[in-house]
Scaffold this active site. Structure first.
Site, PDB file in Angstrom:
ATOM      1  N   ARG A 205       0.843  -1.204   0.000  1.00 48.36           N
ATOM      2  CA  ARG A 205       0.000   0.000   0.000  1.00 48.36           C
ATOM      3  C   ARG A 205       0.878   1.253   0.000  1.00 48.36           C
ATOM      4  NH1 ARG A 205      -3.987  -3.491   2.947  1.00 48.36           N
ATOM      5  NH2 ARG A 205      -2.678  -3.421   4.792  1.00 48.36           N
TER       6      ARG A 205
ATOM      7  N   ASP B 180      -6.649  -6.970  -6.224  1.00 47.17           N
ATOM      8  CA  ASP B 180      -6.211  -7.795  -5.091  1.00 47.17           C
ATOM      9  C   ASP B 180      -7.327  -8.770  -4.722  1.00 47.17           C
ATOM     10  OD1 ASP B 180      -4.843  -8.786  -2.921  1.00 47.17           O
ATOM     11  OD2 ASP B 180      -5.346  -7.118  -1.595  1.00 47.17           O
TER      12      ASP B 180
ATOM     13  N   CYS C 278      -3.150 -14.196  -4.099  1.00 52.58           N
ATOM     14  CA  CYS C 278      -2.802 -14.743  -2.783  1.00 52.58           C
ATOM     15  C   CYS C 278      -3.076 -16.245  -2.751  1.00 52.58           C
ATOM     16  CB  CYS C 278      -3.555 -14.016  -1.669  1.00 52.58           C
ATOM     17  SG  CYS C 278      -5.336 -14.140  -1.792  1.00 52.58           S
TER      18      CYS C 278
ATOM     19  N   ASP D  85     -15.947  -3.464  -4.359  1.00 56.11           N
ATOM     20  CA  ASP D  85     -15.933  -4.687  -3.553  1.00 56.11           C
ATOM     21  C   ASP D  85     -17.354  -5.231  -3.500  1.00 56.11           C
ATOM     22  OD1 ASP D  85     -13.630  -5.820  -1.402  1.00 56.11           O
ATOM     23  OD2 ASP D  85     -15.676  -6.484  -0.961  1.00 56.11           O
ATOM     24  N   SER D  86     -17.472  -6.525  -3.192  1.00 58.13           N
ATOM     25  CA  SER D  86     -18.810  -7.112  -3.104  1.00 58.13           C
ATOM     26  C   SER D  86     -19.315  -7.132  -1.657  1.00 58.13           C
ATOM     27  CB  SER D  86     -18.791  -8.532  -3.677  1.00 58.13           C
ATOM     28  OG  SER D  86     -17.802  -9.299  -3.029  1.00 58.13           O
TER      29      SER D  86
HETATM   30  N1  SAH Z   1      -6.878  -5.056  -0.995  1.00 58.31           N
HETATM   31  C1  SAH Z   1      -7.559  -5.255   0.263  1.00 58.31           C
HETATM   32  C2  SAH Z   1      -7.809  -6.709   0.571  1.00 58.31           C
HETATM   33  C3  SAH Z   1      -8.659  -7.442  -0.445  1.00 58.31           C
HETATM   34  S1  SAH Z   1      -9.325  -8.940   0.136  1.00 58.31           S
HETATM   35  C4  SAH Z   1      -6.775  -4.548   1.367  1.00 58.31           C
HETATM   36  O1  SAH Z   1      -5.738  -3.945   1.076  1.00 58.31           O
HETATM   37  O2  SAH Z   1      -7.205  -4.587   2.513  1.00 58.31           O
HETATM   38  C5  SAH Z   1     -10.389  -9.415  -1.143  1.00 58.31           C
HETATM   39  C6  SAH Z   1     -11.703  -8.652  -1.204  1.00 58.31           C
HETATM   40  O3  SAH Z   1     -12.394  -9.089  -2.369  1.00 58.31           O
HETATM   41  C7  SAH Z   1     -12.677  -8.863  -0.048  1.00 58.31           C
HETATM   42  O4  SAH Z   1     -12.969  -7.622   0.531  1.00 58.31           O
HETATM   43  C8  SAH Z   1     -13.954  -9.448  -0.707  1.00 58.31           C
HETATM   44  O5  SAH Z   1     -15.141  -8.904  -0.154  1.00 58.31           O
HETATM   45  C9  SAH Z   1     -13.784  -9.008  -2.124  1.00 58.31           C
HETATM   46  N2  SAH Z   1     -14.432  -9.796  -3.178  1.00 58.31           N
HETATM   47  C10 SAH Z   1     -14.485 -11.141  -3.290  1.00 58.31           C
HETATM   48  N3  SAH Z   1     -15.052 -11.491  -4.473  1.00 58.31           N
HETATM   49  C11 SAH Z   1     -15.365 -10.336  -5.117  1.00 58.31           C
HETATM   50  C12 SAH Z   1     -15.934 -10.034  -6.389  1.00 58.31           C
HETATM   51  N4  SAH Z   1     -16.288 -11.001  -7.238  1.00 58.31           N
HETATM   52  N5  SAH Z   1     -16.083  -8.731  -6.728  1.00 58.31           N
HETATM   53  C13 SAH Z   1     -15.748  -7.753  -5.870  1.00 58.31           C
HETATM   54  N6  SAH Z   1     -15.161  -7.994  -4.663  1.00 58.31           N
HETATM   55  C14 SAH Z   1     -14.981  -9.263  -4.291  1.00 58.31           C
END
Ligand code: SAH
Length: 397
Positions: free
Chosen positions: A210, A301, A341, A251-252
């Site tokens: 970040r 991510d 990840c 995000d979802s």
């Molecule tokens: N980059 C973030 C962490 C991401 S974790 C940070 O720095 O804190 C992965 C995220 O993807 C989660 O918040 C989850 O809610 C979201 N997610 C999972 N599937 C998804 C989709 N199909 N579309 C949008 N978001 C999604």
């Protein structure tokens, strides 16, 4: 003490200090869930002390390769102090950090994150489950913290035959038990709810990425930023701190997005510079391309698409798809921060997938940096499975 005898030839990985014994390697012996066993080669030679897990394919996880070591409360204190000593030397730029990272800290199945004065732990294997009370006491003694919350609700516990468990393991009677905590990351303030958040509350492994994103957003003068899979907006705050004019967090999870918007305000940025979009990232990327929009920087991510190597092929398609779309949506000269990840997709495979995505999108880019998890999420040389987060920073041509 019960003994587990291996088939001939199956001692090799333990001799290389790899801490797992798979079910198929065992010739004889059994024990209760989490019970300490002596693992021996087919000729009876001592290999390791380990925790037996009757339900798991990973039937034994090694505690120690030293035949003289006793697995008792003092053992857990020593391992925890060793993990803390490593973090001390790493100079982490935050009061929130991972204190214990499972196998890499010699404590298979145990994750402990510290958020300010609160610890949050996941007990993900039969061995640490059995020693939970001892570990909880040792954690408080080693850190001086008085609050320890348990988040053993990860699905991997099912593979160990363990039911989900969450709630306070330790806290003073006078403590109201507030689960929302404010942390500092670099120059930013962020909030974490250890009861409501994903995993233990926050993705500490991306801390340094970040910061790097913030620096590169500034260096390249990125104005419009798309933060895909934003969770609570860590990369969004980083982009705004790097001078971005506008950030879209996608995000979802509605609660995660609400917190992302709070984080924008908490760090003193005008709400007009941020938009939270509750949607699927893949669909959003497509929609913006159709609308003819472009972004100067994109973060991808996603959650683990491939929990194990067996899922790698389907995951590869999903990674390729979102990266192809991101390449298209990026303005020329734009910055892509893309991650996986998935333990089942290693760094070289991920690179190939992203290369294929660029090819399909008809664009090339310069590979600026390879990214990985922050150093408080260590890997040991003997346990390559521990390496999970990999990312690429790419500048589109
Ligand atoms: N980059 C973030 C962490 C991401 S974790 C940070 O720095 O804190 C992965 C995220 O993807 C989660 O918040 C989850 O809610 C979201 N997610 C999972 N599937 C998804 C989709 N199909 N579309 C949008 N978001 C999604």
């Amino acid at each position: 003490m019960k003994s587990i005898r291996l088939h001939p030839g199956k001692e090799r990985s333990l001799l290389k200090r790899h801490p797992w014994v798979f079910e198929g390697s065992i010739a004889s012996g059994r024990a209760d869930a989490g019970e300490t066993v002596r693992v021996e080669a087919s000729d009876g030679q001592f290999l390791a002390w380990g925790a037996y897990s009757p339900a798991s394919l990973i039937r034994v996880r090694a505690w120690s390769f030293d035949s003289a070591e006793r697995i008792d409360a003092a053992f857990f204190s020593r391992r925890i102090l060793r993990a803390l000593a490593l973090r001390e030397r790493l100079a982490i730029a935050s009061d929130a950090l991972r204190l214990v990272h499972g196998e890499a800290d010699g404590l298979p199945g145990l994750i402990v994150d510290r958020y300010g004065d609160t610890l949050c732990a996941q007990f993900l294997a039969a061995g640490v489950e059995r020693w939970k009370a001892v570990i909880a006491d040792a954690l408080l003694a080693a850190t001086g913290c008085t609050r320890l919350y348990e988040r053993s609700d990860a699905s991997v516990r099912e593979l160990e035959g363990l039911a989900p468990a969450s709630g306070w393991l330790r806290k003073p009677a006078s403590d109201g038990g507030a689960t929302a905590i404010t942390i500092r990351e670099h120059d930013w303030r962020l909030t974490v709810d250890v009861a409501q958040g994903h995993k233990t509350g926050y993705y500490l492994d991306q801390r340094d990425n970040r910061l790097r994103f913030s620096e590169l957003v500034r260096q390249f003068g990125c104005r419009r930023v798309f933060n895909g899979y934003s969770y609570t907006g860590g990369f969004s705050v980083a982009a705004l701190a790097g001078g971005a004019e506008h950030v879209l967090s996608v995000d979802s999870s509605a609660p995660a997005l609400a917190r992302a918007s709070e984080h924008v305000a908490l760090n003193g940025f005008d709400a007009s510079r941020h938009e939270a979009l509750d949607a699927d990232v893949n669909a959003s990327l497509r929609r913006f391309i159709d609308e003819g929009a472009t972004f100067d920087a994109i973060v991808l991510d996603p959650p683990k698409f491939a929990p194990t190597a067996a899922h790698a092929e389907r995951a590869a398609r999903a990674y390729k798809d979102i990266n192809r779309l991101a390449f298209k949506l990026l303005a020329p000269g734009g910055l892509l921060f893309t991650f996986s990840c998935s333990g089942g997709v290693d760094a070289s495979l991920f690179h190939k997938i992203v290369a294929g995505a660029g090819l399909d999108a008809g664009v090339d880019g310069h590979l600026l940096e390879r990214l990985e998890a922050a150093p408080d999420h260590p890997t040991t040389v003997t346990f390559p499975e521990g390496e999970y987060l990999k990312g690429l920073a790419i500048l589109k041509q």
